[in-house]
Design a protein around this motif. Structure first.
Motif, PDB file in Angstrom:
ATOM      1  N   PRO A 171       0.816  -1.219   0.000  1.00 51.19           N
ATOM      2  CA  PRO A 171       0.000   0.000   0.000  1.00 51.19           C
ATOM      3  C   PRO A 171       0.850   1.269   0.000  1.00 51.19           C
ATOM      4  O   PRO A 171       1.785   1.416   0.784  1.00 51.19           O
ATOM      5  N   VAL A 172       0.498   2.172  -0.900  1.00 50.97           N
ATOM      6  CA  VAL A 172       1.129   3.489  -0.996  1.00 50.97           C
ATOM      7  C   VAL A 172       0.110   4.536  -0.574  1.00 50.97           C
ATOM      8  O   VAL A 172      -1.050   4.497  -1.005  1.00 50.97           O
ATOM      9  N   ILE A 173       0.548   5.449   0.279  1.00 46.45           N
ATOM     10  CA  ILE A 173      -0.305   6.526   0.785  1.00 46.45           C
ATOM     11  C   ILE A 173       0.174   7.840   0.191  1.00 46.45           C
ATOM     12  O   ILE A 173       1.363   8.171   0.275  1.00 46.45           O
ATOM     13  N   VAL A 174      -0.717   8.579  -0.421  1.00 44.42           N
ATOM     14  CA  VAL A 174      -0.427   9.928  -0.896  1.00 44.42           C
ATOM     15  C   VAL A 174      -1.223  10.885  -0.028  1.00 44.42           C
ATOM     16  O   VAL A 174      -2.439  10.735   0.119  1.00 44.42           O
ATOM     17  N   GLY A 175      -0.508  11.845   0.532  1.00 46.34           N
ATOM     18  CA  GLY A 175      -1.173  12.796   1.417  1.00 46.34           C
ATOM     19  C   GLY A 175      -0.919  14.219   1.001  1.00 46.34           C
ATOM     20  O   GLY A 175       0.019  14.515   0.252  1.00 46.34           O
ATOM     21  N   GLY A 176      -1.755  15.090   1.495  1.00 46.30           N
ATOM     22  CA  GLY A 176      -1.584  16.510   1.215  1.00 46.30           C
ATOM     23  C   GLY A 176      -2.925  17.190   1.129  1.00 46.30           C
ATOM     24  O   GLY A 176      -3.977  16.546   1.066  1.00 46.30           O
ATOM     25  N   ASN A 177      -2.864  18.507   1.081  1.00 47.78           N
ATOM     26  CA  ASN A 177      -4.086  19.297   1.081  1.00 47.78           C
ATOM     27  C   ASN A 177      -4.241  20.143  -0.171  1.00 47.78           C
ATOM     28  O   ASN A 177      -5.085  21.031  -0.231  1.00 47.78           O
ATOM     29  N   GLY A 178      -3.409  19.856  -1.190  1.00 45.92           N
ATOM     30  CA  GLY A 178      -3.524  20.591  -2.443  1.00 45.92           C
ATOM     31  C   GLY A 178      -4.844  20.308  -3.132  1.00 45.92           C
ATOM     32  O   GLY A 178      -5.386  19.206  -3.039  1.00 45.92           O
ATOM     33  N   PRO A 179      -5.372  21.277  -3.876  1.00 40.58           N
ATOM     34  CA  PRO A 179      -6.710  21.133  -4.444  1.00 40.58           C
ATOM     35  C   PRO A 179      -6.785  20.309  -5.718  1.00 40.58           C
ATOM     36  O   PRO A 179      -7.867  19.824  -6.070  1.00 40.58           O
ATOM     37  N   ALA A 180      -5.693  20.140  -6.454  1.00 42.50           N
ATOM     38  CA  ALA A 180      -5.779  19.485  -7.757  1.00 42.50           C
ATOM     39  C   ALA A 180      -4.694  18.444  -7.968  1.00 42.50           C
ATOM     40  O   ALA A 180      -4.984  17.285  -8.272  1.00 42.50           O
ATOM     41  N   ARG A 181      -3.423  18.832  -7.838  1.00 39.99           N
ATOM     42  CA  ARG A 181      -2.348  17.901  -8.185  1.00 39.99           C
ATOM     43  C   ARG A 181      -2.263  16.728  -7.218  1.00 39.99           C
ATOM     44  O   ARG A 181      -2.046  15.584  -7.632  1.00 39.99           O
ATOM     45  N   THR A 182      -2.438  16.982  -5.933  1.00 39.89           N
ATOM     46  CA  THR A 182      -2.380  15.880  -4.961  1.00 39.89           C
ATOM     47  C   THR A 182      -3.515  14.884  -5.167  1.00 39.89           C
ATOM     48  O   THR A 182      -3.274  13.673  -5.185  1.00 39.89           O
ATOM     49  N   PRO A 183      -4.764  15.317  -5.323  1.00 36.97           N
ATOM     50  CA  PRO A 183      -5.815  14.346  -5.627  1.00 36.97           C
ATOM     51  C   PRO A 183      -5.528  13.532  -6.893  1.00 36.97           C
ATOM     52  O   PRO A 183      -5.817  12.329  -6.940  1.00 36.97           O
ATOM     53  N   ALA A 184      -4.940  14.170  -7.900  1.00 35.34           N
ATOM     54  CA  ALA A 184      -4.634  13.446  -9.139  1.00 35.34           C
ATOM     55  C   ALA A 184      -3.577  12.378  -8.896  1.00 35.34           C
ATOM     56  O   ALA A 184      -3.673  11.264  -9.435  1.00 35.34           O
ATOM     57  N   LEU A 185      -2.556  12.693  -8.085  1.00 37.71           N
ATOM     58  CA  LEU A 185      -1.542  11.693  -7.760  1.00 37.71           C
ATOM     59  C   LEU A 185      -2.140  10.545  -6.953  1.00 37.71           C
ATOM     60  O   LEU A 185      -1.809   9.377  -7.174  1.00 37.71           O
TER      61      LEU A 185
END
Length: 306
Positions: A171-185
């Motif tokens: 499992p890989v976790i991507v975190g952050g609060n960015g509005p566009a690029r983080t959700p896409a990643l």
């Protein structure tokens, strides 16, 4: 709901401190022990005993525990080359008998980079994107085949793509609060999206953006885990709550606004609200690693109700 213990060892914790918390968390039934990946204390206070490397520490803890999951929230892409990180994480997964998860982020704390000589480029999102592509590519390459990659930041040529993690996929976790690029990643690479220390009212919108990013690439939004990381400060009564807040240099009123804080009943109410918004996992940031009674209280009075 999974409750995970999340620690900040750079604030002044030895390996022994972390091991004690991890073993207590396992005994009490928490789902995981996670730690940050930092090399410099933040804020005032003694820098002793100094930083501990996250993957060295987790490898050692893996051999001293048996069921609790282990990981980082989050490893910085600026600290390690992706090939090295893929090897380290796969090795700790083997050492733990398939209990490891990798949280990966772009890094943000410039001063720790200067202190230990890590490059800190002003634009780091490209590094993170390429690292996610390389690490998942190495792990998913069939045994006996090779993996190559040529990007702006990294080049790999005919890698044997070994070792493999025990978990497939790990499992890989991507975190952050960015509005566009983080959700896409997150939609592209992650098994889990995590929002760390947001304003609590903003959490539904953060989750919604990730769901939209999944739909944009025809991925089932329900195939991700949605989680939040919030500071923990719970007391059986107001006096105990005030004591725990003071121990971490915070005010109880502020913690109630921004974290899983207050009485056990208040903690349960917030966690149930997060569950209603789609969170199936919460990382409880424990800042006083000497207070194992805190973990005991939450395990006894909060965990059974969520």
């Amino acid at each position: 709901m999974d409750l995970r213990i999340f620690t900040e060892p750079q604030q002044g914790a030895s390996y022994a401190d972390q091991l004690r918390v991890a073993q207590a968390a396992e005994r009490l039934g928490y789902d995981a022990f996670f730690r940050s990946d930092h090399f410099l204390r933040m804020g005032d206070g003694s820098p002793l005993p100094g930083p501990t490397d996250s993957w060295v520490t987790l490898g050692a803890i893996a051999r001293e525990t048996s069921t609790i999951r282990l990981g980082t929230l989050v490893t910085s892409a600026t600290f390690r080359q992706p090939g090295l990180l893929a090897i380290q994480v796969a090795q700790v997964d083997d050492m733990s008998n398939a209990r490891v998860e990798l949280g990966l982020g772009a890094g943000w704390f410039e001063r720790e980079h200067a202190a230990y000589g890590f490059p800190f480029p002003p634009k780091r999102f490209g590094l993170l994107t390429e690292q996610l592509e390389i690490i998942t590519g190495l792990w998913s390459t069939p045994a006996g085949e090779t993996y190559s990659f040529e990007g702006e930041h990294y080049t790999l040529t005919d890698s044997p793509a070994l070792p493999k993690p025990v978990q497939s996929p790990l499992p890989v976790i991507v975190g952050g609060n960015g509005p566009a690029r983080t959700p896409a990643l997150a939609a592209r690479f992650a098994a889990e999206y995590n929002t760390s220390f947001p304003e609590i009212a903003d959490i539904p919108e953060r989750f919604a953006r990730v769901r939209e990013a999944c739909e944009a690439i025809d991925r089932d939004p329900d195939s991700l885990v949605y989680s939040a990381a919030l500071v923990l400060c719970v007391g059986a009564d107001e006096a105990e709550l005030a004591r725990r807040a003071a121990a971490i240099g915070r005010e109880a009123s502020e913690l109630r606004e921004h974290g899983v804080a207050g009485t056990p009943a208040e903690a349960v109410e917030l966690l149930q609200r997060l569950k209603g918004w789609g969170a199936s996992r919460v990382y409880l940031q424990v800042l006083d690693l000497s207070d194992l009674d805190h973990l005991e209280l939450v395990a006894a009075e909060v965990m059974p109700h969520v």
